[in-house]
Design a protein around this motif. Structure first.
Motif, short mmCIF file in Angstrom:
data_model
loop_
_atom_site.label_atom_id
_atom_site.label_comp_id
_atom_site.label_asym_id
_atom_site.label_seq_id
_atom_site.Cartn_x
_atom_site.Cartn_y
_atom_site.Cartn_z
N ALA A 25 0.82 -1.20 0.00
CA ALA A 25 0.00 0.00 0.00
C ALA A 25 0.86 1.26 0.00
N THR A 36 -7.18 0.67 1.32
CA THR A 36 -6.22 0.05 0.42
C THR A 36 -5.36 -0.98 1.15
N TRP A 37 -4.83 -0.59 2.30
CA TRP A 37 -4.01 -1.52 3.09
C TRP A 37 -4.80 -2.79 3.43
N VAL A 97 -7.39 -1.33 -6.38
CA VAL A 97 -6.80 -0.15 -5.74
C VAL A 97 -7.12 1.09 -6.56
#
Length: 425
Positions: free
Chosen positions: A67, A168-169, A181
């Motif tokens: 990320a 996202t992570w 993403v």
């Protein structure tokens, strides 16, 4: 750390090469460079049938490293004197702080989550040096659950950008390389002052351009007040069909004025951050990564707030939002460029006549599913400034509605609570 024992501390860097440069901060970033870090905490409950790799540390680190390739400023360091004598972020890939800890505490011990210095001490990593942009602490609890504490420097990003990173992570951790993403936009020159800067004469009557804080003679406390879906619907009806933000803000403002016994002739105001991504011309990208907030306010007399209708107060707030055109917003950007960085630490409380309503309603707070389920509850870890109010969605398992986190004098909180719920009796 008392009931929490740290077992590992390291830095997680991007898994691929990232730009090495000083990231220019916009006027909206620069003006809050002295605000420090925003602490939050997520609690995850471990189900009986949870996999053996529940919150596997190596998996979390690997996903974070992926990320940070797209979100590379979070792996850098804040510089108060950058290349051009103004604050910037040194994108040097030194990494985000990652702490692993253990505790015999349980998730149930925090079911009535109350932000406090103690909650921050237990579950949020302490950053040394303070120029670190991002810190994470994963605490494995005695019940099998996990507390995920986070701290992000406010000059780097606003709440919307922060939640984008956590989405996202967690997606990389949950879905691996199949994660979808949405890339962030790092072009902060999209929020640039004009040359020369021009401040519209009406800007001071619409925007809170300076943060006025002072120490209180009375201890400050914080408390969550849940408002159910049915109560929220009734409140919005009382407010003439106002938005959730307008209706809840009107109610909190009225109850605050009464609980504090403010003089009827006094001027009072409610200020609130406004996301300008869609309000400026041309609009910013939805995934603009940085601070894209200005602080607007509505003001009137205490008498109008306590004696008038909630609908009228909500309409006053709506009217302020309706005046925020691109020219007025550019004036705020220009003003903040001229104001620069304040050397005065942002500590203390707002004046008794003022509220700051910060709205996280509708934000993807509970999208942080790392592959082991969504968080049971999420909140700021600490909120000790009197007059600051956070409005957020109800807990993931709480059946909707909103939660209002109020910070005010402890001696006034009981009356405030009675006044708040009296509207729904």
């Amino acid at each position: 750390m008392g009931e929490v024992q740290e077992v590992e501390s390291c830095f997680v860097s991007p898994s691929e090469e990232t730009p090495r440069k000083g990231l220019w901060l916009s006027p909206l970033d620069m003006v809050i460079a002295n605000r420090g870090h925003t602490p939050t905490v997520y609690f995850f409950r471990r189900d009986a049938d949870a996999a053996d790799d529940f919150f596997d540390v190596s998996r979390l680190k690997e996903a974070m490293a992926k990320a940070l390739v797209a979100f590379y400023p979070l792996a850098g360091r804040l510089r108060l004197e950058g290349d051009h004598g103004r604050p910037d972020i040194d994108c040097n890939a030194e990494g985000a702080l990652f702490v692993v800890a253990r505790s015999e505490l349980t998730v149930d011990a925090f079911s009535d989550l109350k932000p406090s210095p103690e909650l921050r001490r237990l579950f949020v990593p302490r950053l040394e040096p303070s120029t670190i942009v991002l810190g994470i602490q994963v605490t494995f609890l005695g019940c099998g659950g996990v507390a995920l504490g986070t701290v992000l420097h406010h000059s780097a990003i606003d709440a919307l950008s922060a939640f984008h990173f956590f989405q996202t992570w967690s997606a990389f951790c949950r879905d691996g390389d199949a994660a979808v993403v949405e890339l962030p936009c790092h072009d902060r020159t999209l929020i640039r002052a004009r040359s020369p800067p021009i401040v519209h004469p009406d800007a001071h009557s619409m925007f809170s351009l300076k943060l006025s804080l002072s120490e209180s003679s009375s201890p400050i406390t914080t408390k969550f007040f849940p408002i159910s879906d049915d109560q929220l619907a009734a409140l919005k009806k009382m407010c003439g069909g106002a938005s959730t933000f307008g209706a809840v803000s009107a109610l909190v403002w009225q109850c605050m004025c009464v609980a504090r016994e403010l003089p009827l002739h006094a001027q009072t105001r409610v200020s609130f951050p406004v996301n300008i991504r869609r309000r400026v011309n041309p609009p910013l990208p939805d995934r603009y990564f940085g601070n894209a907030l200005v602080i607007a306010y509505a003001a009137t007399t205490v008498k109008d707030v306590v004696s008038g209708t909630l609908a009228a107060t909500a309409a006053l707030i709506k009217g302020t939002l309706g005046r925020l055109d691109s020219e007025m917003l550019q004036s705020v950007i220009d003003y903040n460029e001229m104001a620069g960085v304040s050397n005065k630490p942002a500590k203390g409380n707002l004046p008794d006549t003022e509220l700051r309503m910060i709205c996280w309603v509708g934000m993807p707070v509970y999208d942080a599913d790392f592959g082991w389920g969504k968080p049971q509850v999420m909140s700021r870890a600490e909120s000790v400034r009197g007059g600051f109010v956070y409005m957020m969605d109800g807990t993931e398992n709480g059946g909707g509605g909103v939660r209002v986190l109020m910070s005010m004098e402890a001696v006034k909180m009981g009356l405030f609570e009675k006044l708040l719920y009296a509207k729904f009796a």
